[in-house]
Design a protein around this motif. Structure first.
Motif, mmCIF file in Angstrom:
data_model
loop_
_atom_site.group_PDB
_atom_site.id
_atom_site.type_symbol
_atom_site.label_atom_id
_atom_site.label_comp_id
_atom_site.label_asym_id
_atom_site.label_seq_id
_atom_site.Cartn_x
_atom_site.Cartn_y
_atom_site.Cartn_z
ATOM 1 N N UNK A 127 0.879 -1.164 0.000
ATOM 2 C CA UNK A 127 0.000 0.000 0.000
ATOM 3 C C UNK A 127 0.916 1.212 0.000
ATOM 4 N N UNK A 128 0.336 2.382 -0.137
ATOM 5 C CA UNK A 128 1.171 3.582 -0.200
ATOM 6 C C UNK A 128 2.105 3.668 1.000
ATOM 7 N N UNK A 129 1.581 3.313 2.173
ATOM 8 C CA UNK A 129 2.407 3.390 3.375
ATOM 9 C C UNK A 129 3.606 2.465 3.328
ATOM 10 N N UNK A 130 3.392 1.234 2.848
ATOM 11 C CA UNK A 130 4.519 0.299 2.839
ATOM 12 C C UNK A 130 5.528 0.651 1.746
ATOM 13 N N UNK A 131 5.072 1.268 0.655
ATOM 14 C CA UNK A 131 6.022 1.703 -0.379
ATOM 15 C C UNK A 131 6.924 2.812 0.174
#
Lengths: 323, 289, 330
Positions: free
Chosen positions: B241-245
């Motif tokens: 997800x954007x956070x993990x990227x």
């Protein structure tokens, strides 16, 4: 009055008990023997037996619950695996570190928020009010951890002005003044980022309540009598507009704690948030449950304080209208 | 008869609402952005020739700058960041939208029951709500995540059960005020059953504040989910997800700024858009903050 | 013939709390009201605001649940029925609400408002229902093209007519009109009063007319009940009340039609907030003739002449301990 406060305190105790119970249920819901989450494979059989006995796993569930409750409420949270010492001592340090950060954030956001809110209220429906509003909306939409990374790469990595993490420099010389200065340098970035959403909330709140107060009859009367605008603002309006703000304190606490979990992790700030996340990765359950409990306790106490303050601020409650 | 029935009323309300909403230029722009983003993330496979989880040549394709070939550059495994951002966006948006849908439904039902039945039912339900509100959501989420391996489903459930309370309060307040209103009494007086009154007169009239709060909630959930994923206790690899990227780019802020910066920009734009849509809705419905 | 027999009806509001139920916070809004509603009459209920008229009316229709008492209709105590059993009876009693602008769901058109009421009669087919919708509009002299409009687009008088139409759409026997004219100007007021009188004759209705407008009451009412602080303190025919009112409060009300600024009629906050007690005449604090006796004993609701009753110590000849003097001019 005693009745009101007594009722709130009683209710807070009920909530704390509920949280403890829920925590207990969560441990027992976890897959496998509750002991297995406390015991790691590398521990020898003797210790295992001791822990099992300590946890009283052979006793009936209700008795286990009571024993556990007694231990927990007297501050005996057990031993942390990852830190290899008492959970209470780990938490003690972490709480102090988090407190430094959150208090600074709270004071900072209060000052900025009140000033911005006042300015926006005085200039309401003008262009500057609108720009403040847009700015707040922007603050509110920023992911703190990302902003932190961006500011670290600018101010720490590129420009080298501020430290990129930790609470203090590794090599620290000099006296107390240097130490304080060093701590402030470490605080600037995390405190600034953590305070942005709170600035947004406070500003909106102050603006709203100030506009409310300014629209009240007694202020209009004062204006009609020809009192100067600024005098009205500072003598009458501000006091009545800012008093309700104290009650927000309790409502900020959960968000402040939640926010510090994230910010502490980005900046490697050794507070409660960082301790908790590390404990999760280490499957250090005594520590996780304890931090969970402390966080809940903080929020309950925060709510209690804000209820009591509310009681003093709002005469309608003091007169006993609302139970 | 053409004038009978319910469709006509709803059409009127929709028309009046749209007339107001169309004046909210920023909200309209944001709405189009969100729609565009939704389409792009859903059909990302057709927009790029790259797969989000296929590694490139680890020697030649690591940490490439944004270029015409890789619009957003590549990460440490040589994966195309453009396709990853779209894919991560799909996950982030799906989670946030599901959470809001679920939380609003829970809050709606809870608030309606508490407000409508009142008395002891209401008192008990509100006490439980207060209790739940005192529970530190992020710590609860972290505890559960530590016990069970996090997956999007658990994440959705956890985020939902910790974020319905505000809606429940809103709905309860609305229902409480509506139920003593004369038009509700009038409907009861006609002999319409309690359930019908609740569904036909109280429910539709209490939806507006929920409607307004929904986009703000989506924004909030995107922020919370991305923070959790960034900390490594949200969406787990190989999913992204954007956070993990952003977490992927955490250690290469100077060498490959794009890995952390670009998904973050997407979060900011998306959340900002949802918040502005919320503002627009509020304005066009004439609800005072 | 008695259509509705109300016996000792009371409504008490109390602040309920999960932990404690304090007695202090109780507020008795309707206090042991007994009243017979005769078939085909227009019975007026008068009293100043806050006297409990609206609550009494709503309690009779069980729009608020009465705390105690009986309501006998066709030999049955309606308060014994549970909510579900009572629902079929609702059609027989309808109410015209006090604020026509608040009495309609803001999301419903005029057509939806009426068809919702008409649907309560399950025997009607779709065709019949549309015919009936038109009939109802005609009955209250509203034009057919109002059907697509929203109630908030209508004028106050038109809204009032629509309220009447909706109430009558379920073919009630008994209609309560709660201050139907209070929000209207003089000309429209006359129209609505005429409409109510005509409809009453045409449909054979029984009407409870709640008002503080004694002029309007004089025009429409057959009998009048005067309410003060939750109790009925005088009841009689129109000529009884307007000709030979007995209770000082009734006299005061009648007086205030002619002399707006009369000394006796001055209502102050102090008067209204005077607590209701169960050991004195409620009116005593405002009554110029009140004696010590009035402050310590509740007056009985005594018959003055056939059909005329009043609750005042000065007219209770049978009582041994009479007040010392009967005020002059009575």
């Amino acid at each position: 009055m005693i009745g009101y406060i007594g009722k709130r305190i009683f209710w807070s105790l009920v909530i704390v008990l509920g949280i403890l119970t829920l925590t207990f249920i969560i441990i027992h819901l976890a897959p496998g023997d509750p002991a297995s989450i406390y015991i790691r494979p590398e521990i020898d059989a003797k210790t295992v037996a001791t822990i099992r006995r300590q946890m009283g796993l052979e006793k009936p569930l209700l008795q286990q619950y009571i024993i556990w409750l007694k231990e927990f409420t007297t501050g005996n949270f057990g031993i942390s695996f990852s830190h290899k010492r008492a959970v209470s001592s780990v938490i003690g340090e972490a709480t102090w570190n988090t407190l430094q950060l959150t208090v600074i954030v709270f004071v900072f956001q209060l000052i900025v928020g009140v000033c911005l809110g006042m300015y926006a209220a005085i200039r309401h429906n003008t262009r500057s009010d609108q720009s403040i509003n847009s700015l707040l909306l922007f603050f509110y939409s920023l992911p703190g951890f990302w902003l932190a990374l961006m500011l670290i790469s600018l101010f720490s990595l590129k420009l080298g002005w501020l430290p990129s993490g930790q609470m203090k420099s590794i090599i620290l010389t000099g006296g107390i003044v240097q130490q304080v200065f060093d701590r402030i340098k470490h605080l600037i970035l995390p405190a600034f980022i953590l305070s942005l959403p709170f600035i947004a909330i406070t500003t909106r709140f102050v603006r709203g309540s100030l506009l409310d107060v300014l629209g009240q009859d007694y202020i209009r009367t004062a204006r009609a009598y020809g009192l100067p605008r600024n005098k009205i603002l500072f003598l009458y309006a501000l006091k009545n507009a800012l008093l309700p703000l104290v009650t927000l304190l309790g409502l900020y606490l959960p968000f402040l704690l939640g926010g510090s979990v994230i910010i502490e992790n980005v900046f490697a700030w050794p507070g409660m948030g960082r301790v908790t996340v590390n404990a999760i990765f280490a499957h250090d359950f005594p520590l996780i449950l304890a931090t969970n409990f402390i966080a809940a306790l903080t929020i309950v106490i925060g709510n209690l304080i804000s209820d009591i303050l509310y009681f003093y601020v709002d005469p309608r409650i003091r007169m006993g209208g609302i139970g | 008869m053409m004038w009978a029935g319910r469709t006509k009323e709803t059409v009127f309300f929709k028309r009046r609402f749209w007339r107001q909403f169309k004046k909210q230029k920023p909200a309209l722009i944001c709405l189009s952005f969100i729609l565009l983003l939704g389409i792009a993330t859903t059909f990302s496979a057709y927009l790029t020739g790259y797969q989000p989880d296929v590694q490139g040549n680890l020697v030649t394709e690591r940490y490439q700058k944004p270029s015409l070939q890789h619009y957003f550059g590549t990460d440490k495994f040589g994966r195309d960041l453009f396709s990853r951002v779209l894919y991560g966006g799909r996950i982030s948006l799906t989670i946030a939208l599901s959470v809001v849908l679920l939380a609003l439904s829970i809050g709606l039902m809870y608030g309606m029951i508490a407000g409508y039945y009142g008395g002891i039912v209401d008192a008990v339900m509100m006490r439980f709500l207060d209790f739940w509100l005192a529970f530190p959501a992020i710590f609860l989420i972290m505890t559960v995540v530590a016990l069970f391996r996090p997956n999007p489903f658990i994440l959705i459930v956890l985020l939902s059960v910790t974020s319905w309370m505000e809606t429940a309060r809103l709905v309860r307040a609305e229902v409480l005020s509506l139920k003593s209103r004369e038009f509700v009494l009038a409907a009861k007086g006609l002999g319409i059953s309690d359930m019908q009154v609740l569904l036909k007169h109280i429910l539709p009239n209490s939806l507006n504040p929920i409607f307004v709060s929904a986009p703000l909630k989506v924004g909030e959930m995107i922020l919370l989910e991305s923070a959790l994923s960034f900390l490594g206790i949200g969406v787990q690899p190989p999913m992204a997800s954007w956070g993990s990227i952003i977490n992927d780019g955490r250690d290469v802020l100077l060498q490959a700024w794009w890995v952390a910066a670009i998904p973050g920009l997407f979060i900011v734009l998306t959340v900002l858009s949802f918040n502005l849509i919320g503002e627009g809705l509020r304005e066009s419905m004439g609800i005072r903050k | 013939m008695i259509l509705l027999k109300i016996k000792h009806l009371s409504k008490t509001y109390s602040e309920k709390n999960l932990f404690s139920r304090s007695r202090k916070a109780e507020k008795k809004v309707v206090r042991s009201v007994s009243l017979d509603v005769l078939q085909g009459e227009i019975l007026a209920l008068v009293g100043e605001s806050g006297s409990g008229k609206t609550t009494l009316a709503r309690a009779v229709l069980r729009l608020v649940e009465p705390s105690s008492g009986e309501i006998i209709y066709r030999g049955k105590d309606l308060l014994r029925l549970n909510r579900k059993q009572f629902r079929p009876y609702r059609r027989h009693f309808q109410m015209i609400f006090q604020h026509p602008d608040r009495a309609f769901d803001p999301r419903q058109t005029v057509a939806a408002v009426l068809s919702e009421a008409i649907k309560m009669n399950r025997n009607l087919g779709k065709e019949d229902r549309t015919v009936r919708t038109r009939e109802m509009l005609e009955l209250v002299h509203l034009h057919e093209n109002y059907l697509t409009r929203y109630p908030h687009e209508l004028s106050g008088g038109e809204q009032q007519r629509l309220l009447v139409a909706r109430a009558l759409a379920v073919t009630p026997e008994f209609l309560i009109a709660d201050e139907p004219t209070s929000s209207l100007d003089a000309v429209v007021k006359q129209d609505i009063l005429n409409l109510l009188i005509n409809l009453k004759e045409k449909l054979g209705l029984t009407l409870l007319f709640i008002s503080h407008d004694l002029g309007a009451v004089h025009r429409v009412a057959d009998r009048i009940a005067v309410m003060y602080k939750g109790r009925i303190i005088e009841l009689g025919s129109r000529s009884d009340i307007y000709g030979e009112a007995r209770h000082p409060y009734t006299k005061m009300l009648l007086h205030s039609i002619h002399f707006r600024k009369n000394k006796t009629s001055a209502v102050t906050e102090e008067h209204l907030s005077f607590p209701e007690t169960d050991s004195s005449c409620d009116f005593a604090p405002r009554c110029q003739e009140a004696t010590e006796y009035c402050r310590h004993k509740i007056p009985l609701f005594k018959q003055m002449s056939p059909g005329h009753r009043a609750a005042c110590h000065f007219f209770q000849q049978e009582t041994a301990e009479q007040p010392a003097a009967v005020a002059a001019g009575m």
